[in-house]
Scaffold this motif. Structure first.
Motif, mmCIF file in Angstrom:
data_model
loop_
_atom_site.group_PDB
_atom_site.id
_atom_site.type_symbol
_atom_site.label_atom_id
_atom_site.label_comp_id
_atom_site.label_asym_id
_atom_site.label_seq_id
_atom_site.Cartn_x
_atom_site.Cartn_y
_atom_site.Cartn_z
ATOM 1 N N ASN A 39 0.826 -1.222 0.000
ATOM 2 C CA ASN A 39 0.000 0.000 0.000
ATOM 3 C C ASN A 39 0.856 1.266 0.000
ATOM 4 O O ASN A 39 0.544 2.245 0.669
ATOM 5 C CB ASN A 39 -0.956 0.005 1.192
ATOM 6 C CG ASN A 39 -1.937 -1.143 1.139
ATOM 7 O OD1 ASN A 39 -2.297 -1.613 0.069
ATOM 8 N ND2 ASN A 39 -2.368 -1.616 2.290
ATOM 9 N N ASP A 40 1.972 1.228 -0.714
ATOM 10 C CA ASP A 40 2.878 2.381 -0.866
ATOM 11 C C ASP A 40 3.525 2.825 0.439
ATOM 12 O O ASP A 40 3.861 4.012 0.589
ATOM 13 C CB ASP A 40 2.158 3.565 -1.522
ATOM 14 C CG ASP A 40 1.682 3.230 -2.924
ATOM 15 O OD1 ASP A 40 2.423 2.534 -3.648
ATOM 16 O OD2 ASP A 40 0.575 3.652 -3.299
ATOM 17 N N VAL A 41 3.700 1.913 1.396
ATOM 18 C CA VAL A 41 4.427 2.211 2.631
ATOM 19 C C VAL A 41 5.363 1.053 2.962
ATOM 20 O O VAL A 41 5.143 -0.083 2.534
ATOM 21 C CB VAL A 41 3.496 2.473 3.844
ATOM 22 C CG1 VAL A 41 2.593 3.669 3.604
ATOM 23 C CG2 VAL A 41 2.692 1.244 4.204
ATOM 24 N N ASP A 42 6.411 1.363 3.696
ATOM 25 C CA ASP A 42 7.262 0.357 4.327
ATOM 26 C C ASP A 42 7.022 0.480 5.824
ATOM 27 O O ASP A 42 6.937 1.597 6.349
ATOM 28 C CB ASP A 42 8.751 0.622 4.066
ATOM 29 C CG ASP A 42 9.150 0.445 2.612
ATOM 30 O OD1 ASP A 42 8.639 -0.479 1.959
ATOM 31 O OD2 ASP A 42 9.988 1.235 2.136
ATOM 32 N N ILE A 43 6.938 -0.649 6.510
ATOM 33 C CA ILE A 43 6.799 -0.641 7.962
ATOM 34 C C ILE A 43 7.998 -1.384 8.531
ATOM 35 O O ILE A 43 8.207 -2.569 8.224
ATOM 36 C CB ILE A 43 5.473 -1.279 8.417
ATOM 37 C CG1 ILE A 43 4.298 -0.506 7.808
ATOM 38 C CG2 ILE A 43 5.394 -1.305 9.941
ATOM 39 C CD1 ILE A 43 2.944 -1.076 8.122
ATOM 40 N N LEU A 44 8.791 -0.692 9.335
ATOM 41 C CA LEU A 44 10.011 -1.238 9.905
ATOM 42 C C LEU A 44 9.800 -1.574 11.366
ATOM 43 O O LEU A 44 9.215 -0.772 12.100
ATOM 44 C CB LEU A 44 11.157 -0.224 9.816
ATOM 45 C CG LEU A 44 11.735 0.126 8.458
ATOM 46 C CD1 LEU A 44 10.755 0.854 7.566
ATOM 47 C CD2 LEU A 44 12.974 0.974 8.639
ATOM 48 N N TRP A 45 10.285 -2.734 11.781
ATOM 49 C CA TRP A 45 10.272 -3.104 13.197
ATOM 50 C C TRP A 45 11.432 -2.385 13.858
ATOM 51 O O TRP A 45 12.584 -2.550 13.472
ATOM 52 C CB TRP A 45 10.426 -4.614 13.342
ATOM 53 C CG TRP A 45 10.359 -5.103 14.757
ATOM 54 C CD1 TRP A 45 9.234 -5.461 15.434
ATOM 55 C CD2 TRP A 45 11.441 -5.306 15.671
ATOM 56 N NE1 TRP A 45 9.551 -5.871 16.705
ATOM 57 C CE2 TRP A 45 10.907 -5.789 16.875
ATOM 58 C CE3 TRP A 45 12.818 -5.129 15.592
ATOM 59 C CZ2 TRP A 45 11.690 -6.089 17.986
ATOM 60 C CZ3 TRP A 45 13.604 -5.424 16.687
ATOM 61 C CH2 TRP A 45 13.031 -5.903 17.869
ATOM 62 N N MET A 46 11.141 -1.550 14.862
ATOM 63 C CA MET A 46 12.180 -0.794 15.555
ATOM 64 C C MET A 46 12.385 -1.272 16.989
ATOM 65 O O MET A 46 13.372 -0.928 17.621
ATOM 66 C CB MET A 46 11.835 0.700 15.550
ATOM 67 C CG MET A 46 11.667 1.296 14.169
ATOM 68 S SD MET A 46 13.155 1.254 13.177
ATOM 69 C CE MET A 46 14.031 2.630 13.892
#
Length: 156
Positions: A39-46
């Protein structure tokens, strides 16, 4: 040219604290030391309950609104905190190896780690076609100079 560094200015960056849930913005939450895309996003585990949402420039308000509708308890716009650089080419890993202790050969695409590169704290994303590096704004000039120096032997 066997190494290419491209600055990706003004990326939308939102820190999200979330204790429960399986998705954000319709994208599955990543596990430790990984990121997911969709969906045009990256989600990074921080961290255990912390995620960083990356998107194209100017999407802060739109994504903050969507996240609040999803009942994300804490959303903070950190877009001005880090610069984003994309590093690609046959020798991209060699350049990073000059200043990074992470063994890049064992990190598969989709990996995301917080580490030091040339004594600078970074977030490193491993992609199919190279790397995305998030570096704090205050270290940006130093990082750019270091990157240019470390790339010299690989530029034709």
């Amino acid at each position: 040219m066997t190494v290419d560094a491209v600055d990706e200015p003004f990326r939308t960056q939102l820190t999200v604290r979330l204790r429960e849930g399986d998705t954000l913005l319709g994208v599955a939450l990543p596990g430790p030391c990984t990121f997911t895309s969709g969906n045009d996003v990256d989600i990074l585990w921080m961290g255990p309950d912390e995620y960083l949402v990356l998107a194209e420039p100017g999407r802060q308000a739109e994504l903050e609104g969507a996240l609040s509708r999803e009942s994300a308890p804490v959303v903070v716009d950190v877009s001005a905190q880090r610069n984003v650089v994309r590093l690609t080419g046959a020798h991209a890993a060699d350049v990073l190896a000059h200043g990074c202790s992470i063994d890049l050969e064992v990190l598969p695409p989709g990996s995301c780690v917080q580490t030091l590169l040339a004594r600078t704290g970074i977030v490193l994303m491993v992609r199919e076609d190279g790397y995305t590096i998030l570096v704090r704004q205050s270290f940006s000039d130093y990082f750019t100079a270091w990157l240019a120096d470390a790339s010299l032997e690989y530029v034709s």
